[in-house]
Design a protein around this motif. Structure first.
Motif, PDB file in Angstrom:
ATOM      1  N   ARG A 106      -0.984  -4.089 -10.072  1.00  0.00           N
ATOM      2  CA  ARG A 106      -0.379  -4.313  -8.870  1.00  0.00           C
ATOM      3  C   ARG A 106      -1.536  -4.256  -8.007  1.00  0.00           C
ATOM      4  N   ASP A 139       7.002  -8.568 -10.643  1.00  0.00           N
ATOM      5  CA  ASP A 139       7.430  -7.719  -9.242  1.00  0.00           C
ATOM      6  C   ASP A 139       6.084  -6.898  -8.774  1.00  0.00           C
ATOM      7  N   GLU A 140       5.589  -6.541  -9.652  1.00  0.00           N
ATOM      8  CA  GLU A 140       4.520  -5.531  -9.433  1.00  0.00           C
ATOM      9  C   GLU A 140       3.607  -6.595  -8.532  1.00  0.00           C
ATOM     10  N   GLN A 143       5.151  -7.508  -5.235  1.00  0.00           N
ATOM     11  CA  GLN A 143       4.807  -6.143  -4.516  1.00  0.00           C
ATOM     12  C   GLN A 143       3.578  -6.352  -3.343  1.00  0.00           C
ATOM     13  N   ALA A 146       3.563  -9.051  -1.122  1.00  0.00           N
ATOM     14  CA  ALA A 146       4.653  -8.984   0.385  1.00  0.00           C
ATOM     15  C   ALA A 146       4.017  -8.221   0.821  1.00  0.00           C
ATOM     16  N   GLN A 147       3.313  -7.205   0.705  1.00  0.00           N
ATOM     17  CA  GLN A 147       2.663  -5.970   1.539  1.00  0.00           C
ATOM     18  C   GLN A 147       1.393  -7.126   2.550  1.00  0.00           C
TER      19      GLN A 147
END
Length: 451
Positions: A106, A139-140, A143, A146-147
């Motif tokens: 991430r 998924d990480e 995220q 998205a951020q």
């Protein structure tokens, strides 16, 4: 909002530079281009953003990158320097990716996305690997996307180098994420998925067959192709055929698939790439760094191959990749006529845009026209010679610099405004990344001690 007082570079084909015009943005889309007074009169309640005489242009697109490689910056590699590309893979990348945790994944993405937003890259196509942390790794990254607020297409690169179990986990991660995108995309229009493969030299016949059988025809593959001669020789040894022929036989090529690099392909392979409408991405900074040679995108373009421009994990300041492409081919071919700036634009603007539009399927991207997504950057460039539609490519190569990007917008929302990041806390993220990377480096060193 209404954006006024900007010199608008549309990147239409043919390109236009519009002065004394304004943009109306509604629901993330450019809905009108016209005189400011007319738009303001028709939409009096809209916020007005003054571009201050800067150039307003579409955000840059990166056709191939590796977020996971961020923690390699400054890292010491034990032993003698790698003498060739196979050693670079073994000593650096195959040890680094194996050292990553999900949290590392991430934060590797986050620091790359800070770089992208600051330097005007709004859409990226990533190719991920983390053999010790496969499940949930996409998924990480999602995220982080998205951020940040950018657009990104993601995949996991399947390989046999961790055995059958590792390959099957990689297949499952791709399928899980692709199913998520199709059924319940958490970021509609901003998140896309492909099926990742590392390269022919780390994939068995059985794994290639399983990958092809696992996905529907509307899913594209993203794979390194003939980056080094070792890939071709490995394929010849395994199957008696060259890499592109092998991928063609397995049904990996196609109009939704990306073949990365294609440095050492022959004429027949170029013809297959053109026939199948497979995308090819060129990454000159990476090719130079790995000393693998230089592909021939000019010849491939003439043959009908859709060649795009990526960065292979180098900085997301894409104009640096433009400049390298413009210069490297002149030196490689010892001919100053090679790779004119217009050819760089063909790859980096028009072909990258077509690839991104296919990936996200939300209408025009990477262009300023009515109906296009409002993915824009403001550039504080002050030319001291005439700048027009004809010479703009050379102004970018010789004059534009990523530090001149003052604002970055995706889907009508500022991610950076007047050089202030709005969605990402750079200080906090880089602090956490330094802490995590030191642990990653220790695991990296431990792998060498074990081996």
């Amino acid at each position: 909002m209404i954006i006024k007082n900007g010199k608008i570079i549309t990147w239409q084909n043919p390109n236009q530079i519009l002065e004394d015009m304004a943009l109306l943005i509604q629901n993330g889309v450019i809905t009108k281009i016209g005189k400011f007074e007319d738009i303001k009169r028709a939409f009096p309640a809209e916020e007005v953003v003054d571009a201050g005489g800067q150039y307003v242009m579409p955000g840059n697109i990166c056709a191939h990158t590796h977020f996971y490689g961020a923690f390699a910056r400054g890292m010491a590699i034990p032993g003698m320097p790698a003498k060739d590309f196979p050693e670079i893979l073994e000593k650096l990348w195959w040890s680094l990716d194996k050292s990553l945790s999900l949290e590392d994944v991430r934060y590797s993405a986050l620091v790359c996305l800070i770089d992208a937003v600051k330097h005007g890259t709004t859409t990226l196509i990533d190719h991920h690997a983390s053999p010790s942390a496969i499940r949930g790794s996409l998924d990480e990254i999602a995220q982080a996307v998205a951020q940040a607020g950018v657009r990104a297409s993601l995949c996991y690169e399947v390989t046999d180098r961790e055995g059958e179990k590792g390959a099957e986990e990689g297949i499952r991660e791709n399928l899980r994420f692709i199913d998520l995108i199709k059924r319940n995309n958490p970021l509609p229009g901003k998140l896309a998925g492909m099926f990742g493969l590392h390269a022919s030299l780390t994939l068995s016949e059985d794994t290639l067959r399983k990958c092809r059988e696992a996905v529907a025809d509307d899913v594209g593959f993203h794979i390194h192709v003939a980056e080094d001669p070792a890939d071709e020789y490995d394929s010849l040894y395994k199957c008696g055929e060259r890499v592109v022929d092998r991928l063609y036989r397995h049904g990996i090529l196609g109009e939704r698939s990306i073949a990365v690099h294609a440095v050492h392909v022959d004429v027949r392979e170029v013809d297959l790439l053109a026939q199948t409408k497979t995308w090819v991405t060129h990454q000159p900074r990476s090719n130079m760094n790995n000393a693998v040679g230089m592909s021939q995108p000019e010849g491939m373009l003439r043959a009908g191959v859709r060649v795009c421009l990526g960065n292979d994990g180098f900085s997301n300041a894409m104009w640096e990749e433009w400049k390298t492409a413009y210069l490297a081919h002149k030196l490689w071919n010892r001919d100053p006529r090679r790779m004119p700036a217009t050819t760089v634009v063909e790859m980096a603007v028009y072909n990258n845009r077509a690839l991104a539009e296919q990936q996200f399927n939300i209408g025009p991207l990477g262009v300023i026209c009515e109906g296009a997504q409002a993915d824009l950057i403001f550039v504080d460039y002050h030319p001291f010679t005439e700048l027009n539609e004809g010479n703009l490519p050379w102004h970018i190569v010789f004059g534009f610099h990523e530090s001149m990007v003052t604002s970055t917008m995706v889907a009508g929302e500022f991610l950076m405004r007047n050089r202030q990041l709005l969605t990402l806390d750079e200080e906090k993220i880089t602090y956490e990344a330094r802490h995590l990377s030191s642990q990653t480096w220790q695991r990296f060193q431990n792998l060498f001690q074990v081996s």
